[in-house]
Design an enzyme around this catalytic site. Structure first.
Site, short mmCIF file in Angstrom:
data_model
loop_
_atom_site.label_atom_id
_atom_site.label_comp_id
_atom_site.label_asym_id
_atom_site.label_seq_id
_atom_site.Cartn_x
_atom_site.Cartn_y
_atom_site.Cartn_z
N ARG A 110 7.04 -3.01 13.08
CA ARG A 110 7.73 -3.28 14.22
C ARG A 110 6.55 -3.42 15.49
O ARG A 110 6.55 -3.57 16.55
CB ARG A 110 8.43 -2.10 14.94
CG ARG A 110 9.96 -2.50 14.91
CD ARG A 110 10.61 -1.24 15.46
NE ARG A 110 11.59 -1.09 14.43
CZ ARG A 110 13.13 -1.23 14.79
NH1 ARG A 110 13.32 -1.57 16.08
NH2 ARG A 110 14.01 -1.31 13.83
N ARG A 140 29.84 -2.48 18.05
CA ARG A 140 29.20 -2.07 16.73
C ARG A 140 29.67 -0.78 16.26
O ARG A 140 29.83 0.10 17.10
CB ARG A 140 27.62 -2.10 16.90
CG ARG A 140 27.00 -1.69 15.39
CD ARG A 140 25.84 -0.95 15.18
NE ARG A 140 24.82 -1.01 16.22
CZ ARG A 140 23.67 -1.22 15.77
NH1 ARG A 140 23.00 -1.55 14.58
NH2 ARG A 140 22.61 -1.12 16.77
N ARG A 147 26.74 4.25 17.08
CA ARG A 147 25.22 4.98 17.07
C ARG A 147 24.88 5.66 18.46
O ARG A 147 25.34 4.87 19.54
CB ARG A 147 24.17 3.92 16.64
CG ARG A 147 23.79 4.01 15.24
CD ARG A 147 23.07 3.05 14.91
NE ARG A 147 21.99 2.67 15.57
CZ ARG A 147 21.05 1.86 15.38
NH1 ARG A 147 21.17 1.04 14.24
NH2 ARG A 147 19.73 1.45 15.94
#
Ligand code: AP5
Length: 208
Positions: free
Chosen positions: A85, A118, A151
């Site tokens: 990343r 999500r 999440r």
């Protein structure tokens, strides 16, 4: 075959990885998932890691790099989802011999809309979207029957920070791998099936 999937938060890296895993028999190594597992264990390291993740910051290399290296040790076929990343992380895994890097390109506006819908299963292994990728039975994972949840880092403030970090640290990897001649880009904005078909074509062509 060793593949890296790049892309901003919510671009579909996990969704594409799940399918590649099945179709090409590749191990799916998600840095975010490995870190979340450590947090769940509530170890001293897990508690440290949690502090970074809940703010949307990158977890320091001393935790994440070794974790990923251990996970891929001895494997020749895998997808790295969300790792590396940063250019620094990419340099630390030069020795792995990555074959292909696929960058999912999705405008920020589209991705932000995806976060609200999500859902992930209790094991964290399977992802859904209430509108675009719903489970067969509402609120339940198709594969393991666990309850679907949101999440913790999918809240607007943390998402903003994850994007800031993406632009500052992760986006430079697109150029980094382009220069190495192993980068392919895919439009990640269309429906999941369309995006996956484009990725699958690249991987199939590469394997020949
Ligand atoms: P991580 O878990 O990797 O999060 P992320 O990179 O922000 O990516 P996401 O998992 O949010 O999204 P995704 O691209 O996988 O999209 P998805 O397929 O789920 O990392 C979390 C944290 O861990 C980081 O913030 C950091 O703190 C830490 N971390 C991780 N790696 C690290 C590293 N290398 N170094 C340091 N720290 C690290 O799709 C999103 C939603 O959209 C889903 O609901 C899905 O169903 C839906 N969807 C997918 N594709 C489509 C489509 N084509 N159309 C419509 N909806 C779609």
């Amino acid at each position: 075959m060793k593949i890296i999937l790049l892309g901003p938060p919510g671009s579909g890296k996990g969704t594409v990885s799940e399918r590649l895993e099945k179709d090409f028999n590749l191990a799916h190594v998600s840095a975010g998932e490995l870190l979340r597992e450590e947090v769940k264990k509530d170890t001293a390291i897990g508690r440290d890691i949690k502090k970074f993740m809940e703010k949307g910051n990158l977890v320091p290399n001393r935790f994440v790099v070794e974790m990923v290296k251990l996970e891929v040790n001895g494997k020749d076929n895998y997808i790295l989802d969300g790792f590396p990343r940063s250019v620094e992380q990419a340099k630390l895994i030069e020795g792995l011999g990555i074959d292909l890097v696929i960058s999912l390109e999705v405008p920020e506006q589209i991705v932000i809309e995806r976060f609200a819908g999500r859902r992930v299963c209790g094991t964290g292994e399977h992802g859904y979207h209430l509108k675009y990728l719903p489970p067969k039975k509402e609120g339940v994972c198709d594969y393991d029957g666990t309850k679907l949840v949101q999440r913790k880092d999918d809240n607007p403030e943390v998402i903003k920070e994850r994007f800031r970090i993406y632009h500052a640290e992760t986006q430079p990897l697109v150029d980094y791998y382009k220069k190495k001649g192993i980068l392919k880009t895919v439009d990640g904005a269309p429906a999941p099936e369309v995006v996956y078909a484009a990725v699958k074509k690249i991987v199939k062509t590469f394997k020949k």
